[in-house]
Every structure is written in C-alpha cells, then in structure tokens.
Design an enzyme around this catalytic site. Structure first.
Site, PDB file in Angstrom:
ATOM      1  N   PRO A 286       0.891  -1.137  -0.018  1.00  0.00           N
ATOM      2  CA  PRO A 286      -0.166   0.147  -0.046  1.00  0.00           C
ATOM      3  C   PRO A 286       0.787   1.119   0.005  1.00  0.00           C
ATOM      4  CG  PRO A 286      -0.650  -1.610   1.777  1.00  0.00           C
ATOM      5  CD  PRO A 286       0.547  -2.098   1.208  1.00  0.00           C
TER       6      PRO A 286
ATOM      7  N   GLU B 262       1.963  -8.264   7.620  1.00  0.00           N
ATOM      8  CA  GLU B 262       1.598  -6.902   7.679  1.00  0.00           C
ATOM      9  C   GLU B 262       2.629  -6.137   7.135  1.00  0.00           C
ATOM     10  OE1 GLU B 262      -0.637  -8.859  11.058  1.00  0.00           O
ATOM     11  OE2 GLU B 262       0.242  -9.301   9.361  1.00  0.00           O
TER      12      GLU B 262
ATOM     13  N   ARG C  89      -2.447  -8.426 -21.507  1.00  0.00           N
ATOM     14  CA  ARG C  89      -3.223  -8.085 -22.529  1.00  0.00           C
ATOM     15  C   ARG C  89      -2.716  -6.867 -23.378  1.00  0.00           C
ATOM     16  NH1 ARG C  89      -6.137  -3.549 -21.777  1.00  0.00           N
ATOM     17  NH2 ARG C  89      -7.822  -4.250 -23.057  1.00  0.00           N
TER      18      ARG C  89
ATOM     19  N   ASP D  73      -8.888   1.520 -25.206  1.00  0.00           N
ATOM     20  CA  ASP D  73      -9.455   1.249 -23.962  1.00  0.00           C
ATOM     21  C   ASP D  73      -9.473   2.695 -23.255  1.00  0.00           C
ATOM     22  OD1 ASP D  73      -9.118  -1.294 -24.246  1.00  0.00           O
ATOM     23  OD2 ASP D  73      -7.209  -1.271 -23.395  1.00  0.00           O
TER      24      ASP D  73
END
Ligand code: 4G0
Length: 224
Positions: free
Chosen positions: A82, A109, A147, A162
């Site tokens: 994060p 963690e 992709r 896209d």
C-alpha cells in the site's frame, strides 16, 4: 525445485490464452520452500513489539535470487505494498515493455525493511486499500500487462481504444466513450443517431467528444 502452480485464475481467459500461445510464461515460486527453519517459518514477531508478523529477510532474499538465477534475462523487481506508487495504465505500458518481471507478494503486515532495501524493488500499489496479501495485486498487474503484449488481443478486442489509452487526437488519457450494439431499440431506448450515419469521421469526432465530456464529469483529475 521451488516453482509451484501459478494461481488458477491465470490459466483462463486472456492470460490463459496468452500463456498457451507462448506470449508469456508465468512461474510461481513458493517463498516457504526457502525457509531454513524446520517448520518452514518465513515470518517472526516485530522488534519493538506490536501486533502481527514480519516477513524475514533470508527466505525472501533466497527466493528472489534463486528465481532470478533460473533465467538469464534481467528481471524488474516489483513489490506490492500500500506504500507503493499507484498503478496506472502508463506504468502498465512501461512494464509491458520489460523482458521479465519478478513480482513479490508479501503475505504479512510487513516485510523486514532491510531486505526491501537490498532488493530495491519498484514498490507498487494497486490502490488505496489494504488486502491480506500481495497475490491479488500481482494478478491484477499480470492481467493488465499480458493484454498489452503483441499478439495477445486480436483486432476485434484491440486495446487502442481502452479507457486510459492515449487518445491519438490529443495524446491525453481519457475515459472511454459509451458503446452500443443490437438491437437498435431496446425497451423504448434508442441509440445516438450519429452511429447509424456511416460517417466515420463524424463518428470518431463524436466519440472523442464523449470521452472528453465523461472525463470532465467523472474524472476531472485526469485532465488537470
Ligand atoms: C502491508 C498491496 C500489506 C504491507 C499489498 C504488504 C494492498 C496492496 C501488504 C505490505 C497488500 C495494494 C510492506 C509488502 C500486503 N494490500 N493496495 N497487502 N508490504 O496494492
């Protein structure tokens, strides 16, 4: 031998087809198999106290270096956290151009900061929320990268149009325009007349205007 079966989700749909066709090879390494501990322990309690466990340096270091040694191509190391740089389509494009990516999915963690310092990975986040591990972020990145590889998407599913792909007219990254298909009228709802004119120039201009309008309304940050 330290490789394990990659997550089943990568064996289906576009990533599965890409792997079957040889456009990408996905190898998974089990960090636990590098534990020097008889219980295959790879984590321990944090110095200084507090809740949770911290991934130890040695198993992760050995797993990364052994995995890298199995292939001569230099790997771009990526750690999902994060605290990382938020993933974007432009970062995905950058990574899709690399010969090899090595993705590190921490399951705790935290990871002992010393091994992060030594591995010096690119730290990437897939958004401002916390998951129980980095595996899902790794799969998100794999799908987004695969992709874009040459030959993976056919003409009928091209990525040129896209959301977030660079608009040829302006070079900006915009949201996508609305799309419509048959039937021409559904539950009393019709489609924009312009799409039935066959005037490809006017249709392209309409689509660009829709992209700009949507981006202004929903994601003004993309235009700033
Ligand atoms: C906390 C990434 C949690 C720290 C990983 C890993 C969300 C994301 C985790 C770490 C994650 C995201 C320091 C490796 C695992 N959750 N938003 N959970 N480190 O991309």
């Amino acid at each position: 031998m330290f490789s394990v079966a990659p997550p089943a989700a990568l064996g289906i749909s576009i990533p599965g087809r890409a792997a079957a066709a040889g456009h990408v090879e996905i190898v998974a390494t089990d960090i636990r198999s590098f534990s020097s501990n008889k219980h295959k322990k790879t984590d321990d309690r944090p110095f200084g106290g507090g809740p949770g466990m911290v991934m130890m340096c040695q198993p992760l270091w050995d797993a990364v270096t052994a995995t890298e040694a199995a292939d001569p191509r230099a790997a771009t190391r990526i750690l999902f956290t994060p605290q990382g740089r938020t993933l974007s389509q432009s970062l995905v494009e950058e990574l899709a151009a690399k010969p090899r990516l090595l993705l590190i999915a921490g399951h705790y963690e935290g990871i002992d900061e010393r091994v992060i310092e030594r591995l010096a990975p690119l730290e990437v986040s897939i958004g401002d929320y916390v998951l129980s591990g980095g595996e899902l972020p790794a799969m998100v990145l794999i799908d987004a990268v695969v992709r874009l590889l040459p030959g993976v998407l056919g003409d009928l599913e091209s990525n040129q149009q896209d959301s977030f792909s660079q608009v040829p007219e302006t070079g900006q990254r915009l949201l996508d325009c609305p799309h419509y298909t048959k039937p021409r009228e559904w539950e009393g709802l019709s489609i924009p007349d312009i799409l039935l004119t066959g005037d490809h120039g006017k249709i392209a201009a309409w689509r660009l205007e829709q992209k700009l309008q949507r981006t202004r309304q929903r994601r003004p940050d993309l235009l700033a």
